[in-house]
Design a protein around this motif. Structure first.
Motif, PDB file in Angstrom:
ATOM      1  N   ASP A  32      -4.039  -9.023  -0.124  1.00 63.33           N
ATOM      2  CA  ASP A  32      -3.895  -8.101  -0.536  1.00 63.33           C
ATOM      3  C   ASP A  32      -5.528  -6.853  -0.940  1.00 63.33           C
ATOM      4  O   ASP A  32      -6.299  -7.420  -0.360  1.00 63.33           O
ATOM      5  N   ALA A  33      -4.952  -5.781   0.085  1.00 61.42           N
ATOM      6  CA  ALA A  33      -5.978  -4.677   0.492  1.00 61.42           C
ATOM      7  C   ALA A  33      -5.249  -3.743  -0.491  1.00 61.42           C
ATOM      8  O   ALA A  33      -4.006  -2.600   0.083  1.00 61.42           O
ATOM      9  N   SER A  34      -6.436  -2.664  -0.968  1.00 62.99           N
ATOM     10  CA  SER A  34      -5.726  -1.546  -1.819  1.00 62.99           C
ATOM     11  C   SER A  34      -6.961  -0.858  -1.578  1.00 62.99           C
ATOM     12  O   SER A  34      -8.036  -1.035  -2.771  1.00 62.99           O
ATOM     13  N   PRO A  35      -6.345   0.450  -1.572  1.00 61.82           N
ATOM     14  CA  PRO A  35      -5.764   1.611  -0.722  1.00 61.82           C
ATOM     15  C   PRO A  35      -6.028   1.325   0.474  1.00 61.82           C
ATOM     16  O   PRO A  35      -7.135   0.713   0.992  1.00 61.82           O
ATOM     17  N   ILE A  36      -4.863   1.250   1.396  1.00 58.00           N
ATOM     18  CA  ILE A  36      -4.638   0.506   2.662  1.00 58.00           C
ATOM     19  C   ILE A  36      -3.638   1.288   3.755  1.00 58.00           C
ATOM     20  O   ILE A  36      -3.068   2.075   2.807  1.00 58.00           O
ATOM     21  N   CYS A  37      -4.220   1.467   4.733  1.00 55.68           N
ATOM     22  CA  CYS A  37      -3.374   2.214   5.983  1.00 55.68           C
ATOM     23  C   CYS A  37      -2.770   1.176   6.943  1.00 55.68           C
ATOM     24  O   CYS A  37      -3.767   0.156   6.409  1.00 55.68           O
ATOM     25  N   PRO A  38      -1.925   1.743   7.333  1.00 58.28           N
ATOM     26  CA  PRO A  38      -1.373   0.620   8.797  1.00 58.28           C
ATOM     27  C   PRO A  38      -2.679  -0.090   9.440  1.00 58.28           C
ATOM     28  O   PRO A  38      -2.478  -1.309   9.660  1.00 58.28           O
TER      29      PRO A  38
END
Lengths: 423, 547
Positions: A32-38
């Protein structure tokens, strides 16, 4: 195994350099990676990279591979290309340039032709710019010139340009006037407070008229587009802090190279009635870092040739062009070779050494390929945001071969080879 | 890179003013990078008979390793093309680097050229906190010189908020945190309040009591807050101040007002030449400024001499650069740096036939020649603003040789020189010992560098050896030997080794209570995470703070 989390990770998926990412790792994979964009999601992926060392396509030891690489490169000294690709740290870029100096190589980098046009224009005129935080904190009039950052720089609007509250823009989005200019197929953002559709043929004239208007020249009445130019420039002149945003990278529409020079001149002129900065959107992978490192080590931001024993500026013929024209005998490709734009045939035609993330998967033939980690995912160091703010890299994964260490070992091998060959 | 761990320098005429040695023939003994009192017989020796031995030069104020310098380099391909710098001859297991010169050379070339000039310590005097990481990278690629950076304050949003709120202790804690986080050695104030004024549409401030961008903050309050912060922290070098109104006619008044505002507090005023003009038209204001300095031992200055020829103005004082761009028509870079400061760049040529250039040249010389205490008046050109550091030898010659100076004076445009002390014929000629003070011993002392600027036991073995030459400029431009931390860097005038420089930086203590508030500030207005802001991994430990 319990997942582990690494905070404040810097993403190099585009030039935004978002450094607020929390990456979750489980059993050696990014989950997981957050916050993330496409773009960031694709860039991080699951963090798995190959770890091959190949010599003419077959597995080899690193020492053998680097010895062969050194021998090939030294034999081609004065006639080789060092290419700075993406996804390597500035520490690795510095080492690669040291090798270029030793080899009297030509140097090319991931600086696109449109970005190069911007650098050349700025060398003629200078420029008025700002770090991204100034856009956030001060920009109350934003002029988007043929670009909607949403697709290629997904968090630009939420982190820097439009939405956030700034020291001088306490209402955030409501405190900013947005002018969206579309140039042919290069669309500006929607919604906007004012929109303007320009035919590419009208673009340069429109910029010139705006600049004349900003500088206080009275313009004779003519076509409706002219009236719009005066309207926009008047609106800009009345703002406290104007930010002109354009795309430094190539887009769908074939671009007049005068665009960037016109925008530089317009932004500089806007500093007479008010304050203004030009924001050039740039791609990721630390390509801005390559320009910074090239500049401090050689004096020039791209297109450098060391063949005479000192750096010369050769913007008229980029290294890749010269490679395609048969101007080099060997090439050292440093970085990730996954981009579409690399001329596979040209690299295949010479003895190419590839060192970097996924080097073994290059679409061109390599004499030597050494896989390394990705800067920021596996490798620490420094990378530059599109506004040339340097950011630390906090790699969430480890255990891959380091590009910087590999280049250091290659430097030693080249030195030894040069001593042996007496050059 | 290695050299003999022991070395005896024999027979040279030593100028070591910090140890009261003025031209005596003495031995200098070097062991493991330091000066020692004596060495046993039989150690390697260097024959310096007939030569002049001084400590290595110390540059207290230059711009050579920063993001701003890199913007300037990028702006000047034409200069680089005209001054290619091949790699020096290799040897000794060292792989030299090529580069390019001009007024803003590439990094390796900068290090080599400083060494070739006999300078072994230098500080980049203006680094934006956000871009300190960049400076440290450049410094790693700038061999031969020890040194570091001064961190820019005085237009930074967080500081201005503390000043507005009267929170001076919090301002001090923040300043201490910022120095340690950026790996800096000193606090630099540039045009206090003026850069924020430029960025917020006020364009500039002009007086010490002007309101900054409509707030309750004034340049005076910024100066007092930071001067006190620096002195209370016990920083080895006090606040390093670039006053308001740089380059404006009549600005000597605000310079004097600034000095008076800080009377009794230690403070260093930089490139005062650019701040010592009479008004309302252009004239010399050097005399009142230097007379104030002469009478106030707590004040020190560097001159920022203008030398005729090409220069590049690079400064955080971005409103000035806009005016320079408009008046000169030259190309112009402006970069606003979030929450902190600015950057402006305009390349220039100072021409002896241009009236203002000639006045600037004269004002700088007047400051040198009318000063009474060389320990507090340092040689600088504000490289590359007043000219390249490569012009220091020519400047030394102007100071040491009245006839050269007066010959030059006859060639310059006299239009604005009426009433200038220089035209009255200032007879003073600097001695070699005074030159040793203004180029090494003095700046080292003002920087609080106890191991620099002298040749006593325990000092760093940074030594420059000149061959005597009737041509003073030539002598200082081409030292025969330069030794850096005991390593012979220049031999017989040739660069032979290029050891890395050592970082000089501080980590002052502060009250942790400032951190949650700072974090809130970063979260509210920054674009770089608070956790990612501090520079990590500086190769050398911070300089221990002395009580």
């Amino acid at each position: 195994m319990t997942p582990s989390r690494v905070e404040h990770v810097t993403c190099l998926g585009c030039g935004c350099g978002c450094d607020d990412i929390t990456v979750t790792v489980n059993e050696g994979r990014i989950v997981d990676a957050s916050p993330i964009c496409p773009i960031g999601r694709t860039w991080f992926g699951d963090g798995q990279v190959p770890s091959n060392v190949l010599r003419s396509g077959s597995p080899a030891s690193l020492d053998e591979a680097l010895a062969e690489a050194a021998a090939l490169l030294v034999r081609a000294r004065g006639r080789c290309l060092v290419y700075l690709g993406t996804d390597i740290s500035s520490q690795a870029q510095r080492l690669a340039l040291g090798i270029a100096d030793l080899l009297r190589a030509g140097v090319d980098s991931a600086t696109s032709d449109t970005a190069a046009a911007g650098l050349l224009a700025a060398q003629r005129r200078g420029r008025a710019g700002a770090t991204l935080g100034e856009i956030r904190n001060r920009g109350d009039a934003l002029l988007f010139w043929g670009v909607d950052p949403t697709e290629r720089y997904p968090r630009f609007l939420s982190r820097y340009a439009l939405e956030p509250v700034g020291t001088h823009v306490p209402q955030g989005r409501a405190g900013r006037f947005v002018i969206s200019v579309s140039i042919g197929a290069d669309k500006g953002p929607t919604p906007a407070d004012l929109t303007w559709q320009l035919d590419p043929k009208e673009e340069i004239t429109a910029i010139s008229l705006m600049r004349a208007s900003v500088l206080g020249h009275s313009l004779p009445k003519s076509a409706p587009q002219l009236a719009r130019a005066v309207e926009v420039s008047t609106r800009l002149s009345q703002a406290r802090y104007v930010v002109v945003v354009h795309d430094g990278e190539p887009t769908a529409e074939r671009r007049d190279p005068l665009r960037v020079e016109g925008l530089i001149a317009l932004t500089q002129a806007l500093n007479q009635p008010t304050r203004a900065a030009l924001s050039s959107l740039r791609g990721g992978g630390n390509r801005s870092g390559a320009e910074a490192v090239l500049t401090w080590q050689s004096g020039y931001p791209f297109a450098v040739d060391y063949s005479r024993g000192y750096p010369r500026y050769t913007p008229g013929e980029r290294g890749l062009e010269r490679l395609a024209a048969g101007g080099f005998q060997a090439a050292l490709f440093v970085g990730s070779p996954m981009e579409e734009s690399f001329a596979p045939k040209a690299f295949s035609a010479v003895s190419t050494i590839a060192i970097g993330p996924r080097a073994s998967q290059a679409r061109f033939q390599t004499r030597v390929a050494v896989d390394t980690g990705v800067a920021g995912i596996h490798e620490a160091g420094t990378a530059y945001r599109m506004d040339e703010v340097p950011l630390p890299l906090r790699p969430p994964l480890s255990g891959t071969r380091s590009a910087a260490e590999t280049l250091r070992a290659l430097t030693d091998a080249i030195r030894a080879e040069l001593e042996r060959s007496g050059s | 890179v290695s050299g003999p761990s022991q070395l005896r320098i024999r027979g040279g005429t030593v100028h070591d003013p910090a140890n009261h040695i003025d031209g005596e023939i003495r031995e200098i003994c070097v062991e493991n990078g330091r000066i020692v009192a004596s060495l046993p017989d039989g150690v390697p020796s260097l024959d310096a008979r007939g030569m002049i031995v001084m400590p290595g030069g110390v540059d207290i104020h230059a711009h050579f390793a920063s993001s701003s310098c890199n913007h300037a380099r990028r702006l000047l391909p034409e200069e680089h093309a005209a001054d290619p710098a091949s790699a020096p001859d290799a040897g000794n297991g060292w792989t030299p680097r090529s580069g390019s010169g001009g007024t803003v050379p590439s990094t390796f070339t900068t290090g080599y050229r400083y060494a070739g000039l006999g300078y072994t310590t230098a500080f980049d005097a203006a680094v934006a906190p956000l871009l300190a990481r960049h400076s440290h990278s450049e410094l790693e690629d700038t061999p031969c010189v020890d040194g570091g950076i001064f961190v820019l304050m005085g237009n930074d949003e967080y500081l201005l908020r503390q000043v507005a709120a009267g929170e001076r202790e919090r301002a001090r804690d923040y300043a201490a945190w910022l120095i340690g986080s950026t790996g800096a050695y000193a606090i630099k104030i540039v045009n206090p309040g003026g850069v924020e004024a430029w960025k917020s549409g006020q364009r500039n401030v002009s007086g010490l009591d002007d309101a900054v961008a409509g707030s309750r903050v004034t340049p005076r309050a910024i100066l007092e807050t930071l001067a006190d912060a620096g002195n209370q922290m016990g920083l080895p070098h006090p606040v390093h101040i670039h006053c308001n109104n740089l380059g404006m006619p009549g600005n000597a008044a605000v310079t004097l007002a600034t000095m008076q505002a800080l009377a009794g507090r230690r403070a260093h005023f930089t490139h005062v030449q650019f701040h010592s003009y009479g008004g309302p038209g252009w004239s010399s204001g050097a005399r009142p400024v230097i007379e104030y300095v002469n009478a106030h031992p707590e004040a020190s200055v560097d001159v920022g001499q203008v030398m005729f020829g090409p220069a590049t103005t690079i400064t955080a004082d971005s409103p000035v650069e806009y005016l320079l761009h408009k008046s000169s028509g030259r190309k112009w870079v402006n970069i606003d740096i979030e929450l902190e400061t600015g950057c402006g760049i305009v390349p220039l040529v100072y021409k002896d036939k241009a009236a203002v250039s000639a006045l600037q040249w004269a004002v700088g010389l007047e400051l040198f020649l009318l000063s009474s205490d060389p320990w507090r008046v340092v040689l600088s050109t504000d490289h590359p603003n007043g000219g390249s550091f490569l012009s220091y030898p020519a400047l030394i010659q102007l100071l040491m040789d009245r006839s050269v100076r007066e010959e030059k004076l006859k060639q310059v445009n006299p239009k604005l020189l009426a009433g200038s002390p220089l035209t009255d014929g200032l007879p003073r000629e600097y001695t070699l010992n005074e030159i040793a003070i203004i180029t090494r011993a003095g700046p080292a002392r003002l920087l609080g560098l106890k191991q620099k600027g002298h040749l006593g036991p325990g000092a760093d073995a940074d030594i420059t050896i000149y061959g005597r030459d009737a041509d003073i400029a030539k002598m200082f431009a081409t030292p025969r030997y330069v030794i850096k931390s005991g390593v012979v860097v220049v031999e017989e005038g040739q660069l032979r080794r290029a050891p890395p420089g050592r970082r000089l930086w501080l980590r002052p203590g502060y009250d942790d209570a400032v951190l949650p508030d700072l974090q809130r500030h970063f979260d509210s207005y920054g674009t770089v995470s608070f956790e990612n802001f501090p520079v990590q991994g500086i190769a050398d430990d911070p300089v221990p703070s002395s009580p």
